[in-house]
Write an enzyme that holds these catalytic residues in place. Sequence first.
Site, PDB file in Angstrom:
ATOM      1  N   CYS A   2       0.875  -1.229   0.010  1.00 54.26           N
ATOM      2  CA  CYS A   2      -0.108  -0.061  -0.037  1.00 54.26           C
ATOM      3  C   CYS A   2       0.951   1.210  -0.054  1.00 54.26           C
ATOM      4  O   CYS A   2       1.856   1.261   0.499  1.00 54.26           O
ATOM      5  CB  CYS A   2      -0.955  -0.057   1.050  1.00 54.26           C
ATOM      6  SG  CYS A   2      -2.102  -1.279   1.405  1.00 54.26           S
ATOM      7  N   ARG A  27       5.229  -0.138  -6.269  1.00 53.66           N
ATOM      8  CA  ARG A  27       5.331  -0.891  -4.887  1.00 53.66           C
ATOM      9  C   ARG A  27       4.571  -2.069  -5.105  1.00 53.66           C
ATOM     10  O   ARG A  27       4.504  -2.730  -4.211  1.00 53.66           O
ATOM     11  CB  ARG A  27       4.947   0.142  -3.573  1.00 53.66           C
ATOM     12  CG  ARG A  27       5.898   1.343  -3.623  1.00 53.66           C
ATOM     13  CD  ARG A  27       5.343   2.345  -2.424  1.00 53.66           C
ATOM     14  NE  ARG A  27       5.280   1.393  -1.360  1.00 53.66           N
ATOM     15  CZ  ARG A  27       6.207   1.718  -0.301  1.00 53.66           C
ATOM     16  NH1 ARG A  27       7.334   2.204  -0.671  1.00 53.66           N
ATOM     17  NH2 ARG A  27       6.092   1.016   0.675  1.00 53.66           N
ATOM     18  N   TRP A  75      -3.069  -2.855  -1.455  1.00 54.19           N
ATOM     19  CA  TRP A  75      -2.281  -4.402  -1.875  1.00 54.19           C
ATOM     20  C   TRP A  75      -3.248  -5.037  -0.878  1.00 54.19           C
ATOM     21  O   TRP A  75      -2.798  -5.100   0.314  1.00 54.19           O
ATOM     22  CB  TRP A  75      -0.912  -4.218  -1.602  1.00 54.19           C
ATOM     23  CG  TRP A  75      -0.296  -5.524  -2.361  1.00 54.19           C
ATOM     24  CD1 TRP A  75       0.224  -5.720  -3.510  1.00 54.19           C
ATOM     25  CD2 TRP A  75       0.169  -6.627  -1.362  1.00 54.19           C
ATOM     26  NE1 TRP A  75       0.856  -6.960  -3.685  1.00 54.19           N
ATOM     27  CE2 TRP A  75       0.876  -7.572  -2.326  1.00 54.19           C
ATOM     28  CE3 TRP A  75       0.210  -7.224  -0.237  1.00 54.19           C
ATOM     29  CZ2 TRP A  75       1.324  -8.910  -1.967  1.00 54.19           C
ATOM     30  CZ3 TRP A  75       0.359  -8.570   0.226  1.00 54.19           C
ATOM     31  CH2 TRP A  75       1.178  -9.075  -0.618  1.00 54.19           C
ATOM     32  N   ASN A 101      -2.333   2.750   5.694  1.00 54.54           N
ATOM     33  CA  ASN A 101      -1.228   1.845   5.377  1.00 54.54           C
ATOM     34  C   ASN A 101      -0.917   1.037   6.758  1.00 54.54           C
ATOM     35  O   ASN A 101      -0.764   1.671   7.673  1.00 54.54           O
ATOM     36  CB  ASN A 101       0.119   2.205   4.971  1.00 54.54           C
ATOM     37  CG  ASN A 101       0.202   2.649   3.514  1.00 54.54           C
ATOM     38  OD1 ASN A 101      -0.773   2.477   2.986  1.00 54.54           O
ATOM     39  ND2 ASN A 101       1.339   3.260   2.941  1.00 54.54           N
ATOM     40  N   GLY A 102      -0.870  -0.128   6.642  1.00 60.24           N
ATOM     41  CA  GLY A 102      -0.415  -0.818   7.832  1.00 60.24           C
ATOM     42  C   GLY A 102      -1.747  -1.802   8.228  1.00 60.24           C
ATOM     43  O   GLY A 102      -2.336  -2.194   7.401  1.00 60.24           O
ATOM     44  N   GLU A 481      21.473 -15.424  -5.401  1.00 56.25           N
ATOM     45  CA  GLU A 481      20.696 -14.159  -5.660  1.00 56.25           C
ATOM     46  C   GLU A 481      20.489 -14.177  -7.131  1.00 56.25           C
ATOM     47  O   GLU A 481      19.275 -13.584  -7.829  1.00 56.25           O
ATOM     48  CB  GLU A 481      21.710 -13.090  -5.522  1.00 56.25           C
ATOM     49  CG  GLU A 481      21.224 -11.656  -6.049  1.00 56.25           C
ATOM     50  CD  GLU A 481      20.203 -11.119  -5.789  1.00 56.25           C
ATOM     51  OE1 GLU A 481      19.314 -11.625  -4.871  1.00 56.25           O
ATOM     52  OE2 GLU A 481      19.509 -10.209  -6.087  1.00 56.25           O
ATOM     53  N   LYS A 485      16.783 -13.763  -9.064  1.00 56.66           N
ATOM     54  CA  LYS A 485      16.492 -12.627  -9.875  1.00 56.66           C
ATOM     55  C   LYS A 485      15.887 -13.417 -11.041  1.00 56.66           C
ATOM     56  O   LYS A 485      14.891 -12.776 -11.484  1.00 56.66           O
ATOM     57  CB  LYS A 485      17.972 -12.095 -10.200  1.00 56.66           C
ATOM     58  CG  LYS A 485      17.812 -10.601 -10.457  1.00 56.66           C
ATOM     59  CD  LYS A 485      17.866  -9.634  -9.371  1.00 56.66           C
ATOM     60  CE  LYS A 485      16.714 -10.058  -8.214  1.00 56.66           C
ATOM     61  NZ  LYS A 485      17.022  -9.357  -7.195  1.00 56.66           N
ATOM     62  N   GLU A 488      12.084 -14.409 -10.142  1.00 59.36           N
ATOM     63  CA  GLU A 488      11.103 -13.235  -9.803  1.00 59.36           C
ATOM     64  C   GLU A 488      10.638 -12.559 -11.126  1.00 59.36           C
ATOM     65  O   GLU A 488       9.538 -12.250 -11.061  1.00 59.36           O
ATOM     66  CB  GLU A 488      11.472 -12.593  -8.774  1.00 59.36           C
ATOM     67  CG  GLU A 488      12.776 -11.673  -8.770  1.00 59.36           C
ATOM     68  CD  GLU A 488      13.246 -10.941  -7.643  1.00 59.36           C
ATOM     69  OE1 GLU A 488      12.229 -10.652  -6.794  1.00 59.36           O
ATOM     70  OE2 GLU A 488      14.228 -10.639  -7.670  1.00 59.36           O
ATOM     71  N   HIS A 504      24.251 -35.129  -3.827  1.00 64.07           N
ATOM     72  CA  HIS A 504      23.472 -35.585  -2.857  1.00 64.07           C
ATOM     73  C   HIS A 504      21.968 -35.550  -2.941  1.00 64.07           C
ATOM     74  O   HIS A 504      21.188 -35.616  -2.118  1.00 64.07           O
ATOM     75  CB  HIS A 504      23.971 -35.116  -1.365  1.00 64.07           C
ATOM     76  CG  HIS A 504      25.211 -35.014  -0.972  1.00 64.07           C
ATOM     77  ND1 HIS A 504      25.719 -36.251  -0.570  1.00 64.07           N
ATOM     78  CD2 HIS A 504      26.338 -34.443  -1.180  1.00 64.07           C
ATOM     79  CE1 HIS A 504      27.151 -36.090  -0.521  1.00 64.07           C
ATOM     80  NE2 HIS A 504      27.543 -34.980  -0.757  1.00 64.07           N
ATOM     81  N   LYS A 603       7.037  -4.169  -3.894  1.00 65.95           N
ATOM     82  CA  LYS A 603       8.481  -3.717  -3.677  1.00 65.95           C
ATOM     83  C   LYS A 603       8.838  -3.712  -2.285  1.00 65.95           C
ATOM     84  O   LYS A 603      10.017  -4.112  -1.690  1.00 65.95           O
ATOM     85  CB  LYS A 603       8.609  -1.987  -4.033  1.00 65.95           C
ATOM     86  CG  LYS A 603      10.071  -1.637  -3.906  1.00 65.95           C
ATOM     87  CD  LYS A 603      11.019  -2.254  -4.947  1.00 65.95           C
ATOM     88  CE  LYS A 603      12.315  -1.754  -4.786  1.00 65.95           C
ATOM     89  NZ  LYS A 603      13.583  -2.728  -5.135  1.00 65.95           N
TER      90      LYS A 603
HETATM   91  C1  F6R Z   1      14.220  -9.392  -4.705  1.00 70.83           C
HETATM   92  C2  F6R Z   1      13.717  -8.361  -3.754  1.00 70.83           C
HETATM   93  C3  F6R Z   1      13.405  -9.105  -2.544  1.00 70.83           C
HETATM   94  C4  F6R Z   1      13.805  -7.847  -1.174  1.00 70.83           C
HETATM   95  C5  F6R Z   1      13.232  -8.399   0.288  1.00 70.83           C
HETATM   96  C6  F6R Z   1      13.696  -7.619   1.131  1.00 70.83           C
HETATM   97  O1  F6R Z   1      14.611  -8.749  -5.786  1.00 70.83           O
HETATM   98  O2  F6R Z   1      14.020  -7.323  -3.892  1.00 70.83           O
HETATM   99  O3  F6R Z   1      13.676 -10.231  -2.080  1.00 70.83           O
HETATM  100  O4  F6R Z   1      15.247  -7.985  -1.224  1.00 70.83           O
HETATM  101  O5  F6R Z   1      11.956  -8.432   0.087  1.00 70.83           O
HETATM  102  O6  F6R Z   1      13.265  -6.251   1.054  1.00 70.83           O
HETATM  103  P1  F6R Z   1      14.038  -5.078   1.692  1.00 70.83           P
HETATM  104  O7  F6R Z   1      15.665  -5.034   1.477  1.00 70.83           O
HETATM  105  O8  F6R Z   1      13.385  -3.914   1.543  1.00 70.83           O
HETATM  106  O9  F6R Z   1      13.997  -5.302   3.272  1.00 70.83           O
END
Ligand code: F6R
Length: 608
Positions: A2, A27, A75, A101-102, A481, A485, A488, A504, A603
């Site tokens: 949100c 977001r 959201w 928000n929250g 990582e 990437k 996602e 294994h 986000k």
């Molecule tokens: C992946 C990604 C997420 C964030 C995770 C933590 O590309 O962006 O896995 O890394 O949600 O988010 P932050 O860093 O904002 O705590």
Amino acid sequence: MCGIVGFTGNRNASSVLLDGLKKLEYRGYDSAGIAVSGEQGIQMDKTCGAINKLVEKTNDGATLEGKAGIGHTRWATHGAPTDENAHPHLNKDESFAIVHNGIIENYSQLREELREFGYEFQSETDTEVIVHLLDHYYTGDFRIAVMKTIARLEGSYALGVLCAEHPGEIYAVRENAPLILGVGVEENYFASDVTALVANTKNVIYLEDGQFAHITADDISVFNAVGSQVEANITRIAWDIEAAEKGGYDHFMLKEIIEQPNAIKATIEPRIQNDEIVLDDLAFGANELKKINKIVITACGSAYYAGCQGKYIIEELCKIPVEMDLASELRYRNPLIDENTLLIAVSQSGETADTIAAMKECKARGATVLSIVNVVGSTIAKLSDYVIYTWAGPEIAVATTKGYTTQVATIDLLAVYMAKQLETISDERYVELIHSIRQMPALVQRSIDLNTNIHEVAKQYAQKDSIFFIGRYSDYAVSLEGSLKLKEISYIHSEAYPAGELKHGTIALIEDERLVIALACHERLFDKMMSNIKEVKARGACVLGVALEDNREIFKEADHVIAVPNIDPLFVPIAEIIPLQLFSYYVALENGCDIDKPKNLAKSVTVE
Ligand code: F6R
């Protein structure tokens, strides 16, 4: 997740609110709405779906007249993404409107109580109780109604409130959810994220938890929870609106990948002065560090994987044991943490709910909390004993790139700084390491330049339905990582494995034409990786090797090779992840995916 915005001034609020909401689209959201207060009282419109739908429905805001207003992108958490559940919410006679928000944790109890007073609910949201509480407590004094209402709320909330009897006025409230006030000329604003403010003003006030603000076109007054006015410090945002725009790139993600040399430069350059690492933000030196017998790094997702790199370098240089703990797990364990533990929390947004909960848990057990955060004034920054900002600038693409690499760079700086304080490295090694850190931006640039054929390589593999990543030591953490990437943004199934673990179990999944991306950037482990590559090739896999640029051996086995510039082995990860980010980007592009806003993702994950 949100987002909220608010505006009051001498022009129509709707278009300002719609522009602000567009800046929050990144977001992730499923519905949006705005409300304004003016001569006609409060007018509101909302809809599920994209903001453009709201823009059309309101004729770009023209159907709603008023010079003060609030807006929201939702959201869904409590209740499906429907028009009814979208914000703003109004009370029965439409004299109050709110955005939130929250999460209101005691909403069921408040709902029952309000029902007994005769209130009827139009939505399934936790939020709606707030607007009926305002109605219930209002006797002509807007501020008293707000104060009485927030005194009843438990949970996390950033609120924007309008009252029809007070057109031109807004209240904004912050408790465990981000809220920033924007200070303009004859107009003022609020938003949950500075990206929604910066087109209008760079002067902001970061509200503290428990504070609320009364906002008019000419004035912002900030109050604490008991209603006493407090001083509000104005901070200037250090970046321009262009930083939050695509600037000619097709996607924010590509822009942010290409920006990494500069972002890393901004992280490290101010912190190396006269050949010394200077962490002004960190007021602890040798004496405090010597008391630390364990470091725990906590975070979620990519930030956690940045932390995994931290384990290797901190243990190597500082000789302190480092435990990695996913925040969502740590918060529900009974962790062995005490006043001799240093907790390092890593977060781009500074608002991740699990990370916040894990920090609170560790703080309560006496740990010193140091956070590595990008967003200034965020909840995680405020909760920490020490903060090191990554200074990456705004990151708009949902999938993190520069957020991640600047976290890695910050941890590298911190590790070298601590090793120097603890005298666990020689002066010569310190000088050498600083020299390598200084080279990081140039090497990251070289990593981009070396792999100009990455789009072509990605094209060849874009139709695979499952891709494996393997690596050893810090190459394994980079694999994690790289794999995240890819999955996602391209929705291709992918797994990352420590190369030695393959036999294994996982090797059962290796078959003809399976793509294995093998990261082999550590000379001392190269032969081991070559054996693993041979193992998967013998089972029909194609191999995309990732190796240092002068390595010729890898060509003997790999079908394609991604080159990584030569750098001190401790700092390889930061250069190595770049071509993998580009690979994921181009695979997603070939598959026509919504790269900046992948499905189901948000986000900043402000709920559990
Ligand atoms: C992946 C990604 C997420 C964030 C995770 C933590 O590309 O962006 O896995 O890394 O949600 O988010 P932050 O860093 O904002 O705590």
